[in-house]
Design a protein around this motif. Structure first.
Motif, PDB file in Angstrom:
ATOM      1  N   ILE A   1      21.803   9.653  40.368  1.00 10.98           N
ATOM      2  CA  ILE A   1      22.066  10.831  41.189  1.00 10.98           C
ATOM      3  C   ILE A   1      23.233  11.635  40.625  1.00 10.98           C
ATOM      4  O   ILE A   1      23.292  12.859  40.751  1.00 10.98           O
ATOM      5  CB  ILE A   1      22.367  10.411  42.642  1.00 10.98           C
ATOM      6  N   TYR A   2      24.155  10.939  39.943  1.00 14.20           N
ATOM      7  CA  TYR A   2      25.389  11.591  39.503  1.00 14.20           C
ATOM      8  C   TYR A   2      25.416  11.879  38.004  1.00 14.20           C
ATOM      9  O   TYR A   2      26.426  12.308  37.474  1.00 14.20           O
ATOM     10  CB  TYR A   2      26.590  10.714  39.872  1.00 14.20           C
ATOM     11  N   VAL A   3      24.313  11.658  37.303  1.00  9.59           N
ATOM     12  CA  VAL A   3      24.290  11.851  35.858  1.00  9.59           C
ATOM     13  C   VAL A   3      24.283  13.334  35.514  1.00  9.59           C
ATOM     14  O   VAL A   3      23.683  14.154  36.227  1.00  9.59           O
ATOM     15  CB  VAL A   3      23.061  11.141  35.248  1.00  9.59           C
ATOM     16  N   THR A   4      24.981  13.703  34.419  1.00  7.61           N
ATOM     17  CA  THR A   4      25.030  15.109  34.011  1.00  7.61           C
ATOM     18  C   THR A   4      24.758  15.303  32.517  1.00  7.61           C
ATOM     19  O   THR A   4      24.717  16.444  32.055  1.00  7.61           O
ATOM     20  CB  THR A   4      26.412  15.737  34.339  1.00  7.61           C
ATOM     21  N   THR A   5      24.608  14.228  31.749  1.00  6.41           N
ATOM     22  CA  THR A   5      24.363  14.373  30.319  1.00  6.41           C
ATOM     23  C   THR A   5      23.141  13.552  29.912  1.00  6.41           C
ATOM     24  O   THR A   5      22.821  12.533  30.530  1.00  6.41           O
ATOM     25  CB  THR A   5      25.579  13.897  29.481  1.00  6.41           C
ATOM     26  N   SER A   6      22.481  14.008  28.846  1.00 13.87           N
ATOM     27  CA  SER A   6      21.259  13.353  28.382  1.00 13.87           C
ATOM     28  C   SER A   6      21.466  11.910  27.941  1.00 13.87           C
ATOM     29  O   SER A   6      20.647  11.041  28.262  1.00 13.87           O
ATOM     30  CB  SER A   6      20.631  14.163  27.246  1.00 13.87           C
ATOM     31  N   PRO A   7      22.521  11.589  27.172  1.00 13.81           N
ATOM     32  CA  PRO A   7      22.691  10.189  26.750  1.00 13.81           C
ATOM     33  C   PRO A   7      22.772   9.211  27.918  1.00 13.81           C
ATOM     34  O   PRO A   7      22.147   8.152  27.905  1.00 13.81           O
ATOM     35  CB  PRO A   7      23.993  10.218  25.936  1.00 13.81           C
TER      36      PRO A   7
ATOM     37  N   GLU B   1      38.029  20.419  30.873  1.00 18.08           N
ATOM     38  CA  GLU B   1      36.673  20.446  30.317  1.00 18.08           C
ATOM     39  C   GLU B   1      35.861  19.240  30.782  1.00 18.08           C
ATOM     40  O   GLU B   1      34.670  19.347  31.075  1.00 18.08           O
ATOM     41  CB  GLU B   1      36.742  20.485  28.789  1.00 18.08           C
ATOM     42  N   ALA B   2      36.528  18.098  30.832  1.00 19.47           N
ATOM     43  CA  ALA B   2      35.828  16.895  31.292  1.00 19.47           C
ATOM     44  C   ALA B   2      35.470  17.011  32.768  1.00 19.47           C
ATOM     45  O   ALA B   2      34.368  16.643  33.183  1.00 19.47           O
ATOM     46  CB  ALA B   2      36.701  15.668  31.046  1.00 19.47           C
ATOM     47  N   ALA B   3      36.397  17.529  33.563  1.00 13.37           N
ATOM     48  CA  ALA B   3      36.145  17.663  35.003  1.00 13.37           C
ATOM     49  C   ALA B   3      34.958  18.574  35.284  1.00 13.37           C
ATOM     50  O   ALA B   3      34.233  18.377  36.261  1.00 13.37           O
ATOM     51  CB  ALA B   3      37.393  18.185  35.703  1.00 13.37           C
ATOM     52  N   ALA B   4      34.745  19.561  34.418  1.00 17.75           N
ATOM     53  CA  ALA B   4      33.634  20.494  34.619  1.00 17.75           C
ATOM     54  C   ALA B   4      32.285  19.801  34.448  1.00 17.75           C
ATOM     55  O   ALA B   4      31.257  20.328  34.880  1.00 17.75           O
ATOM     56  CB  ALA B   4      33.753  21.663  33.645  1.00 17.75           C
ATOM     57  N   ARG B   5      32.276  18.626  33.828  1.00 16.12           N
ATOM     58  CA  ARG B   5      31.027  17.898  33.599  1.00 16.12           C
ATOM     59  C   ARG B   5      30.727  16.871  34.690  1.00 16.12           C
ATOM     60  O   ARG B   5      29.691  16.210  34.642  1.00 16.12           O
ATOM     61  CB  ARG B   5      31.072  17.202  32.236  1.00 16.12           C
ATOM     62  N   ILE B   6      31.636  16.756  35.652  1.00  6.95           N
ATOM     63  CA  ILE B   6      31.409  15.832  36.761  1.00  6.95           C
ATOM     64  C   ILE B   6      30.362  16.421  37.695  1.00  6.95           C
ATOM     65  O   ILE B   6      30.340  17.624  37.968  1.00  6.95           O
ATOM     66  CB  ILE B   6      32.722  15.565  37.520  1.00  6.95           C
TER      67      ILE B   6
ATOM     68  N   LEU C   1      33.265   5.693  40.038  1.00  3.69           N
ATOM     69  CA  LEU C   1      34.084   5.860  38.835  1.00  3.69           C
ATOM     70  C   LEU C   1      33.210   6.426  37.731  1.00  3.69           C
ATOM     71  O   LEU C   1      32.142   5.896  37.436  1.00  3.69           O
ATOM     72  CB  LEU C   1      34.659   4.515  38.377  1.00  3.69           C
ATOM     73  N   VAL C   2      33.679   7.514  37.114  1.00  2.00           N
ATOM     74  CA  VAL C   2      32.944   8.142  36.020  1.00  2.00           C
ATOM     75  C   VAL C   2      33.849   8.183  34.796  1.00  2.00           C
ATOM     76  O   VAL C   2      34.990   8.648  34.872  1.00  2.00           O
ATOM     77  CB  VAL C   2      32.495   9.572  36.379  1.00  2.00           C
ATOM     78  N   TYR C   3      33.333   7.683  33.659  1.00  2.00           N
ATOM     79  CA  TYR C   3      34.090   7.662  32.405  1.00  2.00           C
ATOM     80  C   TYR C   3      33.453   8.628  31.423  1.00  2.00           C
ATOM     81  O   TYR C   3      32.289   8.468  31.045  1.00  2.00           O
ATOM     82  CB  TYR C   3      34.123   6.250  31.815  1.00  2.00           C
ATOM     83  N   LEU C   4      34.223   9.654  31.024  1.00  2.00           N
ATOM     84  CA  LEU C   4      33.756  10.641  30.057  1.00  2.00           C
ATOM     85  C   LEU C   4      34.524  10.477  28.760  1.00  2.00           C
ATOM     86  O   LEU C   4      35.762  10.392  28.758  1.00  2.00           O
ATOM     87  CB  LEU C   4      33.946  12.060  30.593  1.00  2.00           C
TER      88      LEU C   4
ATOM     89  N   ALA D   1      36.627  12.374  23.395  1.00  2.00           N
ATOM     90  CA  ALA D   1      36.397  13.065  22.122  1.00  2.00           C
ATOM     91  C   ALA D   1      35.145  13.928  22.157  1.00  2.00           C
ATOM     92  O   ALA D   1      35.097  14.984  21.528  1.00  2.00           O
ATOM     93  CB  ALA D   1      36.294  12.051  20.985  1.00  2.00           C
ATOM     94  N   THR D   2      34.131  13.494  22.907  1.00  2.00           N
ATOM     95  CA  THR D   2      32.852  14.217  22.906  1.00  2.00           C
ATOM     96  C   THR D   2      32.469  14.766  24.269  1.00  2.00           C
ATOM     97  O   THR D   2      31.616  15.653  24.357  1.00  2.00           O
ATOM     98  CB  THR D   2      31.719  13.291  22.433  1.00  2.00           C
ATOM     99  N   GLY D   3      33.052  14.234  25.341  1.00  2.00           N
ATOM    100  CA  GLY D   3      32.676  14.662  26.680  1.00  2.00           C
ATOM    101  C   GLY D   3      31.451  13.946  27.226  1.00  2.00           C
ATOM    102  O   GLY D   3      31.041  14.201  28.357  1.00  2.00           O
ATOM    103  N   ALA D   4      30.867  13.045  26.443  1.00  2.00           N
ATOM    104  CA  ALA D   4      29.667  12.329  26.884  1.00  2.00           C
ATOM    105  C   ALA D   4      30.022  11.314  27.973  1.00  2.00           C
ATOM    106  O   ALA D   4      31.113  10.747  27.981  1.00  2.00           O
ATOM    107  CB  ALA D   4      29.016  11.615  25.711  1.00  2.00           C
ATOM    108  N   GLU D   5      29.086  11.103  28.883  1.00  2.00           N
ATOM    109  CA  GLU D   5      29.272  10.088  29.914  1.00  2.00           C
ATOM    110  C   GLU D   5      29.123   8.701  29.293  1.00  2.00           C
ATOM    111  O   GLU D   5      28.081   8.376  28.735  1.00  2.00           O
ATOM    112  CB  GLU D   5      28.246  10.268  31.035  1.00  2.00           C
ATOM    113  N   GLU D   6      30.176   7.916  29.378  1.00  2.00           N
ATOM    114  CA  GLU D   6      30.148   6.570  28.811  1.00  2.00           C
ATOM    115  C   GLU D   6      29.733   5.526  29.832  1.00  2.00           C
ATOM    116  O   GLU D   6      29.050   4.564  29.507  1.00  2.00           O
ATOM    117  CB  GLU D   6      31.530   6.205  28.250  1.00  2.00           C
TER     118      GLU D   6
END
Length: 456
Positions: A70-76, A387-392, A430-433, A436-441
């Motif tokens: 539900i909370y995913v924002t990136t393809s990886p 920039e990271a917060a904008a991807r949440i 908890l969300v870990y971005l 270096a790349t902004g990808a969701e880890e």
């Protein structure tokens, strides 16, 4: 005329003896066959219970992955979660195939699992080509998570009934009534008997965060803190153990080999028997355990954390931050991670358990700290906090932000922005971005109550 009138007395006795022997033999054979039948039935029942447990566990894990989606924002990250959903769907399908009722009371379950698995596989392929798939499927993640949660709860209740014997897998009518709300209804609708959400333990439950996702990489690693340290003799180690345990009656009880060779000592304290494990190289504290029952709680959580921190300071461990805790039987276990230049190093774990009666030490686990703690060459984040917060996800409200080093599956570490967030319903996430790349880890769901914090 009597039946045995033509036989002598000896002959009649012989006939009766033979008849009795045949009867006894027949009864013995029948009893033996009955016992074998019971053993076979028991083995089959155990096989069914195991398969049913695998179904419930897989549904539980699939439900967790769907909630995270539900909370995913990136393809990886989406592809990773889709892989998890698909894997659990396949596991559940195989377990369902081992049950004798997969086409009756579990028909809806089998159909739901198959469709979700196919959907996850297709979405993963689509997301690899088109990031727009993330937004388009957002509502689908929600609805599937809700349906999976309801279905998982129903299966959990049946699992409990299997354990206490009030339900048998062969009882098709009971299972059908309990699992389905009516012909053609989808999982997620309320059933006729008003199911409740019942907790049940499975092979992979939410784990304690201080025992969980950041400690599984420790096995087999050479301790960084012990490099170059001198080896202690038994006498030297015992002298140090006496100082640490503040007792002259300390006994060497054994030695352990492995990745961290150690000495084990014991002594009697006013609280009970205590065991201390010291590394042979360097004489560092590897673990501590005091076998005592804590009958009351006189300290607050904050006071307990302060007592745990004071213990670490006496051992020379100062640059740490307390993260999460759990209370069990009036013992407060606190997880501390190392902090370097404001960055949390989650691989450098040390766990301290103290009595909430008087703050005395009860448990200590320093393996993670000994294996991983070292001075690191930290780099500046390429992706800014903004920039990271904008991807949440818009579903989440950010409560706090910090930089953290988290371990990867390949025994490396990655610098991340750690966002502690909350949903409208109060769910902590908890969300870990990647910094270096902004990808969701990684995405973790936090479960908090008065006893501490769990993560899934």
């Amino acid at each position: 005329m009597p039946m045995f009138a033509n036989f002598s007395r000896r002959g009649r006795v012989r006939i009766v003896s033979y008849a009795l022997a045949v009867l006894v033999l027949s009864l013995g054979t029948a009893v033996s066959q009955y016992r074998q039948s019971l053993l076979l039935e028991r083995a089959v029942a155990n096989s069914y219970r195991h398969a049913f447990s695998e179904v419930t566990a897989s549904l539980d894990r699939m439900n967790t992955a769907l909630q995270k989606g539900i909370y995913v924002t990136t393809s990886p990250m989406l592809c990773s979660l889709c892989s998890e959903v698909f894997a659990q769907a396949m596991t559940a399908q195989m377990a369902l195939g081992q049950l004798p009722l997969a086409h009756a009371e579990l028909e809806q379950t089998a159909a739901f699992v198959a469709k979700v698995g196919d959907w996850a596989q297709a979405l993963s392929r689509a997301a690899a080509r088109d990031e727009g798939a993330i937004e388009r499927e957002h509502e689908t993640w929600k609805s599937l998570a809700a349906a999976a949660g309801t279905l998982s709860g129903r299966l959990d209740e049946l699992e409990l009934e299997l354990i206490d014997g009030s339900f048998a897998i062969r009882d098709v009518r009971t299972a059908e009534r309990r699992l389905s709300a009516g012909a053609g209804e989808l999982p997620g609708e309320e059933g006729p008997e008003g199911f409740q959400a019942i907790e049940s333990e499975f092979p992979e439950l939410p784990s304690l965060i201080y025992d969980g996702p950041f400690s599984q990489h420790l096995e087999g690693r050479t301790p960084a803190m012990l490099a170059g340290e001198a080896k202690l003799t038994e006498a030297e180690a015992q002298e140090k153990a006496m100082r640490l345990m503040e007792s002259d009656a300390v006994t060497l009880t054994g030695q352990a080999d492995g990745t961290i060779p150690s000495y084990t000592f014991s002594c009697e304290t006013k609280s009970g028997t205590a065991w201390l494990e010291l590394t042979r190289q360097g004489g560092r504290v590897l673990s501590f355990l005091c076998q005592s029952a804590v009958s009351e709680q006189n300290l607050t959580v904050e006071e307990g954390i302060a007592a745990a921190r004071a213990l670490l300071e006496r051992m020379g461990i100062t640059e740490v931050e307390d993260t999460y805790y759990q209370i069990d039987s009036n013992v407060l276990t606190v997880n501390f991670c190392a902090v370097q230049d404001g960055v949390r190093c989650y691989a450098d774990l040390v766990k301290v358990g103290v009595s909430l009666a008087d703050g005395s030490p009860v448990t200590y686990e320093g393996r993670g700290y000994l294996v991983n703690h070292r001075a690191r060459e930290l780099t500046e984040p390429t992706v800014s906090q903004e920039e990271a917060a904008a991807r949440i996800s818009e579903e989440l409200e950010v409560q706090s932000v910090a930089l953290a080093l988290i371990p990867t599956a390949g025994e490396y570490e990655v610098l991340c922005w750690e966002f502690r967030t909350q949903t409208e319903e109060g769910q902590q996430v908890l969300v870990y971005l990647n910094a270096a790349t902004g990808a969701e880890e990684r995405i973790l769901l936090l479960l908090e109550d008065e006893h501490g914090t769990l993560t899934i």
